[in-house]
Every structure is written in structure tokens, then in C-alpha cells.
Design a protein around this motif. Structure first.
Motif, mmCIF file in Angstrom:
data_model
loop_
_atom_site.group_PDB
_atom_site.id
_atom_site.type_symbol
_atom_site.label_atom_id
_atom_site.label_comp_id
_atom_site.label_asym_id
_atom_site.label_seq_id
_atom_site.Cartn_x
_atom_site.Cartn_y
_atom_site.Cartn_z
ATOM 1 N N VAL A 1 0.832 -1.210 0.000
ATOM 2 C CA VAL A 1 0.000 0.000 0.000
ATOM 3 C C VAL A 1 0.862 1.253 0.000
ATOM 4 O O VAL A 1 1.998 1.248 0.478
ATOM 5 C CB VAL A 1 -0.939 0.087 1.233
ATOM 6 C CG1 VAL A 1 -2.062 -0.916 1.146
ATOM 7 C CG2 VAL A 1 -0.177 -0.047 2.529
ATOM 8 N N ILE A 2 0.287 2.314 -0.549
ATOM 9 C CA ILE A 2 0.849 3.655 -0.358
ATOM 10 C C ILE A 2 -0.206 4.493 0.343
ATOM 11 O O ILE A 2 -1.400 4.227 0.214
ATOM 12 C CB ILE A 2 1.262 4.323 -1.686
ATOM 13 C CG1 ILE A 2 0.158 4.184 -2.731
ATOM 14 C CG2 ILE A 2 2.584 3.782 -2.183
ATOM 15 C CD1 ILE A 2 0.364 5.082 -3.919
ATOM 16 N N VAL A 3 0.266 5.483 1.102
ATOM 17 C CA VAL A 3 -0.624 6.292 1.923
ATOM 18 C C VAL A 3 -0.300 7.767 1.708
ATOM 19 O O VAL A 3 0.612 8.296 2.338
ATOM 20 C CB VAL A 3 -0.427 5.979 3.425
ATOM 21 C CG1 VAL A 3 -1.447 6.726 4.266
ATOM 22 C CG2 VAL A 3 -0.467 4.491 3.694
ATOM 23 N N PRO A 4 -1.007 8.429 0.800
ATOM 24 C CA PRO A 4 -0.781 9.863 0.651
ATOM 25 C C PRO A 4 -1.591 10.604 1.695
ATOM 26 O O PRO A 4 -2.701 10.174 2.031
ATOM 27 C CB PRO A 4 -1.322 10.154 -0.746
ATOM 28 C CG PRO A 4 -2.336 9.087 -1.011
ATOM 29 C CD PRO A 4 -2.017 7.910 -0.128
ATOM 30 N N GLY A 5 -1.057 11.697 2.230
ATOM 31 C CA GLY A 5 -1.873 12.436 3.197
ATOM 32 C C GLY A 5 -1.162 13.606 3.841
ATOM 33 O O GLY A 5 0.029 13.833 3.651
ATOM 34 N N ARG A 6 -1.966 14.354 4.626
ATOM 35 C CA ARG A 6 -1.432 15.523 5.332
ATOM 36 C C ARG A 6 -0.848 15.109 6.664
ATOM 37 O O ARG A 6 -1.406 14.241 7.341
ATOM 38 C CB ARG A 6 -2.552 16.516 5.633
ATOM 39 C CG ARG A 6 -3.088 17.145 4.420
ATOM 40 C CD ARG A 6 -3.868 18.400 4.793
ATOM 41 N NE ARG A 6 -4.230 19.043 3.570
ATOM 42 C CZ ARG A 6 -5.481 19.244 3.163
ATOM 43 N NH1 ARG A 6 -6.472 18.922 3.954
ATOM 44 N NH2 ARG A 6 -5.726 19.787 2.012
ATOM 45 N N VAL A 7 0.218 15.788 7.063
ATOM 46 C CA VAL A 7 0.796 15.568 8.388
ATOM 47 C C VAL A 7 1.142 16.928 8.996
ATOM 48 O O VAL A 7 1.198 17.935 8.280
ATOM 49 C CB VAL A 7 2.052 14.668 8.308
ATOM 50 C CG1 VAL A 7 1.694 13.311 7.714
ATOM 51 C CG2 VAL A 7 3.148 15.324 7.517
ATOM 52 N N TYR A 8 1.357 16.951 10.309
ATOM 53 C CA TYR A 8 1.457 18.237 11.022
ATOM 54 C C TYR A 8 2.622 18.225 11.997
ATOM 55 O O TYR A 8 2.791 17.279 12.766
ATOM 56 C CB TYR A 8 0.155 18.494 11.791
ATOM 57 C CG TYR A 8 -1.068 18.388 10.919
ATOM 58 C CD1 TYR A 8 -1.626 19.514 10.334
ATOM 59 C CD2 TYR A 8 -1.637 17.136 10.653
ATOM 60 C CE1 TYR A 8 -2.743 19.417 9.509
ATOM 61 C CE2 TYR A 8 -2.755 17.025 9.832
ATOM 62 C CZ TYR A 8 -3.300 18.164 9.262
ATOM 63 O OH TYR A 8 -4.396 18.049 8.446
ATOM 64 N N ARG A 9 3.396 19.305 11.972
ATOM 65 C CA ARG A 9 4.454 19.450 12.976
ATOM 66 C C ARG A 9 4.639 20.906 13.323
ATOM 67 O O ARG A 9 4.469 21.778 12.472
ATOM 68 C CB ARG A 9 5.780 18.898 12.444
ATOM 69 C CG ARG A 9 5.770 17.393 12.500
ATOM 70 C CD ARG A 9 7.096 16.806 12.196
ATOM 71 N NE ARG A 9 6.872 15.514 11.548
ATOM 72 C CZ ARG A 9 7.791 14.832 10.921
ATOM 73 N NH1 ARG A 9 9.020 15.310 10.835
ATOM 74 N NH2 ARG A 9 7.502 13.686 10.378
#
Ligand code: DAH
Length: 370
Positions: free
Chosen positions: A205-213
Motif C-alpha cells: 500500500v501507499i498512503v498519501p496524506g497531510r501531516v502536522y508538525r
């Protein structure tokens, strides 16, 4: 005695020549009005002898009828002409071009995500997704982060206020928690799932998405995009990982001269871990891939730690795998030459007009990816 043939010819000519209703009306009055030429002729019938009247009567009446008929016909024709003229004059010209409309653009990040998805789809990867608001377990614990790991601190992670159960959720700091969700849900199909209901191994699987730091400078923004990859199968080794990422780069940058290198690194959830760099030229304004002597890091990766496989209910002696995590926006700036990462999310329409893609220009695997 009036020459009826000549009078008829003259009147008929006047009727035909009348250019409009007003002139036609004068012609009518001059012929059929109270003292018109035909009316005058009709008046003479009374003074005639019966024989004369029998001869002249039908001729004069015939003349009157024909001229009256010609006038009525001309009148109808003139009226129809007037209507046509009005219709032509009052027509609305629908052929005028509409006022220019503002056209939307595809954001470079979305474009790059689409391109990455296209390349990995060709290799047989499926898409998985997970929530932006995560819990500590999926974001850290299950991924082998020790309790005091610095990534759990305030300065890196956006924590949400405690909920009624005393639990503090967070904005996911990476897409790696979806590794856990995919493997766990693959074990228990009754768990409420997100888009991906999970997969039982073999997993790809691939998982595209937003992340936060909690970070902001020219190369860091508080929100950015990652693309995770996870492969779990039997007898998977580092060679599979290296080939996959290498092949991805050649396809994505559309050049067989792309040179990559793997450097040892540390991630809690992989063992061994590495970072992959691409060789590039950073001397000019734009970074050029496939030439130069500089290196740029584009992806973290490694062999999935046995602890993680075990936590998700799989036997690490049977199942192994590799994982990777790309910084998508970074890859976009590299491929399409954007100097400052922060501009990507400043919502400046002029920037988007310049760097964005129109729907029909957007590169895709069929037309070429760059
Ligand atoms: N989650 C890591 C980060 O945000 C990126 C990463 C590194 C993902 C290695 C992986 C991996 O799956 O194997 O920095």
C-alpha cells in the motif's frame, strides 16, 4: 372617356412602388378615397344610359376590386417587411464572447501526489488512508517510539486538549500510523475502518496524506504532505526496497541517469533504517536532477521492525517487509523548481497561477510525467 387600362396600369405601378404604409395610403386615397380617381369613375355610372352602364359598370367595378386587392396585398407585404426589419434591428447578439472567467489550477502538491500515485499504481500498490487526528498509540507507541522520545514533546507535535476519557489526541506527525491501521485491520475485518479496510498479507500500500508538525521556516511548514509506503510479504529484503525506490525515481523524474544513494539512519519503526538521496546540481537557481555533485534527501525508509509486525498480530518470522516515507511537497519543489516551501500553502492566487497546472496540461503517465 377615361382610359381604364392606362389608369389601372398607373395605379398598379404606384401601388407597387409605394415604399411604406404612408405612401401606400396616399395612393389608396387618390384612387379609392371619397374623390379618388376610381370613386369618381363609379360616380359617373349613375348618369349613364343602361346600355352604357352595362358595358362600363363591370369594367369599373373590376378595376376597383383589382386595385383594392393590390393595395391590400402591398400593405401586407410592407407590414411583413417592417416586422422583419424590427426583428433584425432588435436582435440580441448571442455570439458575443462572455466576460473572461477565472480558471482554477491544480496545486503542484496535488499534481505531484497524482504522479506518485500513478507510478506506484503501475507497480501494483493500493491506496490506504487514515485519520488526520490520531491517537498516541497509532502515531507513536505501536511504531516503537519509546515513552520519552523527543518526537512526543510539545515542540514537535500538536496535541489536542484532553477528552472526557482523559485521552489526548494529536495531529498525526507522519503517515506511518496508517501502516499500523492497515496491518491491524487486515487481521480483524470487523474493526471500523477508514477508506482502506486493511489488508491481510501480502500487503502493498501507499498512503498519501497531510501531516502536522510545530515547525516553520523556508523548508518546513506546520502542515505538509507525505506519502508512506508499506510492503509486507515473505522473504522481503533490503534489495526489494532499494530497487523499488530507485525505479520510482527513474520513472518519476523520467530519466535513467538519476543517481541515488542510501545512507544509514535511525527510525524507531525500521531496522535497519536508511535515508535515500538523489544526486543533483544545486549551484543554480533551480535544483537539477541527474547532474551535478550535490545530494538531496527525499525519502526515509527501512525494513519494518519485527516489534511492529508483532504488535499488529502477525508473526515476524513469517512476514517481513519494508516501508518508506516521502516528503511530497519537497519532491514537488525539487521537480518543478519552487524556492520556498512556505509559498506552497500561502494561498496566493498569483503563485498558483504561475506554478499550478491546468487540467489539460497536467502531466500523467500517458503523456509523460515532466
Ligand atoms: N515517518 C517518517 C517521518 O515522518 C518517515 C519514514 C521513515 C517513514 C522511514 C517510513 C520509514 O515508513 O520507513 O520522518
Amino acid at each position: 372617356m377615361t382610359d381604364l387600362t392606362k389608369l389601372e396600369a398607373d395605379l398598379a405601378a404606384a401601388v407597387t412602388a409605394a415604399p411604406d404604409a404612408a405612401v401606400l395610403e396616399t395612393v389608396r386615397v387618390a384612387a379609392l378615397g371619397k374623390s379618388g380617381s376610381i370613386s369618381d369613375l363609379l360616380k359617373t355610372l349613375g348618369a349613364m344610359s343602361p346600355d352604357e352602364r352595362r358595358e362600363r359598370g363591370p369594367a369599373i367595378n373590376g378595376l376597383r376590386d383589382r386595385i383594392a386587392g393590390a393595395i391590400a396585398e402591398r400593405k401586407a407585404a410592407l407590414e411583413a417587411g417592417e416586422l422583419d426589419a424590427r426583428l433584425a434591428a432588435e436582435r440580441i447578439d448571442l455570439t458575443l464572447p462572455p466576460p473572461p472567467e477565472r480558471r482554477g489550477r491544480v496545486h503542484p502538491t496535488m499534481q505531484v501526489l497524482d504522479e506518485m500515485i500513478a507510478v506506484f499504481a503501475e507497480m501494483g500498490f493500493a491506496l490506504a488512508e487514515g485519520p488526520d487526528i490520531e491517537d498516541d498509540f497509532h502515531n507513536f507507541t505501536a511504531l516503537n517510539f519509546p515513552p520519552k522520545h523527543p518526537a512526543r514533546e510539545m515542540h514537535d507535535t500538536f496535541w489536542l486538549p484532553e477528552d472526557e476519557r482523559g485521552e489526548r489526541k494529536l495531529l498525526r506527525t507522519h503517515t506511518s500510523p496508517v501502516q499500523i491501521r492497515t496491518m491491524q485491520q487486515g487481521q480483524n475485518k470487523t474493526l471500523p475502518g477508514w477508506i482502506a479496510q486493511g489488508q491481510a498479507p501480502p500487503i502493498r500500500v501507499i498512503v498519501p496524506g497531510r501531516v502536522y508538525r510545530s515547525d516553520s521556516d523556508a523548508t518546513h511548514t506546520p502542515m505538509f504532505h507525505q506519502m508512506e509506503g508499506l510492503v509486507i510479504d515473505r522473504a522481503i529484503h533490503m534489495g526489494h526496497l532499494k530497487w523499488t525506490l530507485d525505479a520510482f525515481c527513474r520513472r518519476f523524474f523520467e530519466s535513467d541517469s538519476v543517481v541515488t544513494r542510501f545512507r544509514p539512519h535511525h527510525f524507531p519503526f525500521t531496522e535497519p533504517s536508511a535515508e535515500m538521496d538523489v544526486k543533483c546540481d544545486r549551484s543554480g537557481k533551480d535544483v537539477k536532477i541527474g547532474q551535478g555533485e550535490d545530494w538531496m534527501e527525499i525519502v526515509g525508509c527501512g525494513m519494518v521492525h519485527p516489534n511492529i509486525i508483532r504488535t499488529c498480530g502477525l508473526d515476524p518470522d513469517e512476514w517481513q517487509g519494508f516501508a518508506f516515507g516521502f516528503g511530497v511537497d519537497r519532491l514537488g519543489t525539487l521537480k518543478y523548481g519552487m524556492p520556498d516551501l512556505r509559498d506552497m500553502f500561502a494561498s496566493d492566487v498569483r503563485w498558483l497561477q504561475h506554478y499550478g497546472f491546468t487540467a489539460f496540461q497536467a502531466p500523467n503517465p500517458a503523456t509523460g510525467l515532466s
